[in-house]
Design a protein around this motif. Sequence first.
Motif, short mmCIF file in Angstrom:
data_model
loop_
_atom_site.label_atom_id
_atom_site.label_comp_id
_atom_site.label_asym_id
_atom_site.label_seq_id
_atom_site.Cartn_x
_atom_site.Cartn_y
_atom_site.Cartn_z
N ALA A 126 0.86 -1.18 0.00
CA ALA A 126 0.00 0.00 0.00
C ALA A 126 0.90 1.23 0.00
N ALA A 127 0.94 1.92 -1.14
CA ALA A 127 1.82 3.08 -1.30
C ALA A 127 1.05 4.25 -1.88
N SER A 128 -0.17 4.41 -1.42
CA SER A 128 -1.09 5.39 -2.01
C SER A 128 -0.99 6.77 -1.38
N GLY A 129 -0.08 6.96 -0.43
CA GLY A 129 0.15 8.28 0.12
C GLY A 129 -0.99 8.78 0.99
N SER A 130 -0.99 10.10 1.21
CA SER A 130 -1.97 10.69 2.11
C SER A 130 -2.62 11.95 1.55
N PHE A 131 -2.23 12.39 0.37
CA PHE A 131 -2.71 13.66 -0.16
C PHE A 131 -4.24 13.69 -0.26
N ALA A 132 -4.85 12.56 -0.55
CA ALA A 132 -6.30 12.51 -0.69
C ALA A 132 -7.03 12.49 0.65
N ASN A 133 -6.29 12.53 1.76
CA ASN A 133 -6.91 12.49 3.08
C ASN A 133 -6.36 13.60 3.97
N PRO A 134 -6.63 14.87 3.61
CA PRO A 134 -6.12 15.98 4.41
C PRO A 134 -6.76 16.03 5.79
N CYS A 135 -6.00 16.48 6.76
CA CYS A 135 -6.47 16.56 8.14
C CYS A 135 -6.86 18.00 8.46
N VAL A 136 -8.11 18.20 8.86
CA VAL A 136 -8.60 19.52 9.27
C VAL A 136 -9.17 19.39 10.67
N PRO A 137 -8.65 20.12 11.64
CA PRO A 137 -9.14 19.99 13.02
C PRO A 137 -10.58 20.48 13.15
N THR A 138 -11.28 19.94 14.13
CA THR A 138 -12.64 20.37 14.43
C THR A 138 -12.58 21.61 15.32
N ILE A 139 -13.19 22.69 14.85
CA ILE A 139 -13.16 23.96 15.58
C ILE A 139 -14.59 24.47 15.74
N PRO A 140 -14.98 24.89 16.92
CA PRO A 140 -16.36 25.34 17.14
C PRO A 140 -16.77 26.45 16.15
N GLY A 141 -18.01 26.37 15.69
CA GLY A 141 -18.56 27.40 14.82
C GLY A 141 -18.30 27.20 13.35
N ARG A 142 -17.58 26.15 13.00
CA ARG A 142 -17.25 25.93 11.58
C ARG A 142 -18.49 25.85 10.70
N ASP A 143 -19.56 25.26 11.19
CA ASP A 143 -20.75 25.05 10.38
C ASP A 143 -21.49 26.34 10.06
N ARG A 144 -21.24 27.41 10.80
CA ARG A 144 -21.95 28.66 10.53
C ARG A 144 -21.06 29.73 9.89
N TYR A 145 -19.80 29.44 9.73
CA TYR A 145 -18.88 30.39 9.09
C TYR A 145 -19.21 30.50 7.61
N GLU A 146 -19.34 31.71 7.11
CA GLU A 146 -19.76 31.93 5.72
C GLU A 146 -18.59 32.22 4.78
N GLY A 147 -17.39 32.30 5.31
CA GLY A 147 -16.23 32.54 4.47
C GLY A 147 -15.73 31.25 3.85
N ARG A 148 -14.58 31.34 3.25
CA ARG A 148 -13.99 30.19 2.55
C ARG A 148 -13.05 29.42 3.47
N VAL A 149 -13.20 28.11 3.52
CA VAL A 149 -12.31 27.24 4.28
C VAL A 149 -11.72 26.22 3.31
N LEU A 150 -10.41 26.10 3.32
CA LEU A 150 -9.78 25.08 2.50
C LEU A 150 -8.53 24.55 3.19
#
Length: 354
Positions: A126-150
Motif C-alpha cells: 500500500a503506497a497510495s500516500g496521504s494527499f487525498a486524506n487531508p487533516c482539518v481539526p474540528t473547531i467550534p462554529g465551523r458550520d456557521r462560518y460563511e467565508g472560505r475554508v480550504l
Amino acid sequence: MSRGRLLVVGGGQAGLAAARAGRERGWEPVVLEAGEEPVGSWPRYYDSLRLFSPRRFSGFPGFPFVGDPDDYPGRDEVARHLRGYAEWLGVEVRTGARVVDVRAEGSGFTAELTDGGAIAGDALIAASGSFANPCVPTIPGRDRYEGRVLHVAGYRSPEEFAGQRVVVVGAGNSAVQVAHELAEHARTSLAVRDRVRFAPQVVAGRDLHWWLRATRADLLPPAVLARLVTGTPVIDTGKYRRAIDEGRPDRRPMFTAFTEDGVAWPDGAWERVDAVVFATGYRPHLRYLGSLGVLDEAGTPRHDRGVSAVRPGLGFLGLEFQRSFSSNTLRGVHRDAGHVLDALSRQPRGVVVG
C-alpha cells in the motif's frame, strides 16, 4: 525463479520505489495508479512548492535529478523526474486503475478496481500516500462560518486571495511557505498552537541534508528522534523568520472559534476573515484496506516499520516517520522499500499473525 506477483497500490515515489525493490528481489511488480500517469500527487501541490532538499540528495538510486545538484527542484520538476524514472524503470504500470477494495484470497490478495475489474497478487504494498486524506481539526462554529475554508491540498496560488483577509493555520513548512507568499497579496496571519520552530537550511556552508547524511541523523528511528527534536522545524535560509518577525505574515495564537464572518481570537476579539487555509497535515489514505482488518479505529495501519503486524504479504510505504525522519521523502523512501520487501520476501504465506 519468480516469487510471484507483487501488487503495488499507488504510482508515486513510494510505489515506484516498491516496484524497484520488489523486482530486485525476484517479484513481478504491477503498479496500480489511479491517475493518468505515475507521478503521485505532485502536480496537485501548490504552484510555488520547492523541495527543501537539493537535487543531489533528492534523486533515486541510479537516476539523479538533472541540473545544478545544489539547487532545489520545484513541483513540476519533481513530477518530470518521477515520470522519467517510471519510464527508465520499465515496470508494469496500469494507470486509471483506482483500487476501491482489497480482499484476502488464500495466501494472497485481490484488488478490486472502480471499473469493475480485479487483479490478483501474491503480496501487496500500500503506497497510495496521504494527499487525498487531508487533516482539518474540528473547531467550534465551523458550520456557521460563511467565508472560505480550504486545506492547503486545495491551494494553488496567492493571486486569487488578493486584497482579502486570510488566516493560515499551522506551523510547518507548508504553512509558513504559503502564509509568506499570501502576505504579498493579502492581509495574512499565521495562527499557531505553539510556536514556529526554525532549522537553518545551510550550516557552515553545507546544506542541512549533507549534515543529516554525514551524521546519519537521517536514519534515526522515530522514537529516538522524538527525544531529540520537539515538533517539525521549518527549514529556512532566514527569509521566513525575518518576514514573520516583520509581520509579513503576522503570527497569532490559534483562534478559538469561527464566527459567521470570521474568527474569535483568544483575547476575546472577533475579526472578519475572508478565508482560512489549514496547513495541518494529512493522514494515510488506506480505506481500500478496510475489509482486511489491518487498520486501527483511526484508519492507521498496524505495522512494524512498514510491515503489516496483522497479515503476511502486506506492506506499507510512504508513511510519515515509518522508519526514520525521511521515510516519506524522495531521498528516504527507497531505503524503506528495501527493508519492507526484504521482510515480505522472508515471510511464510497463509498465516494470519494478529
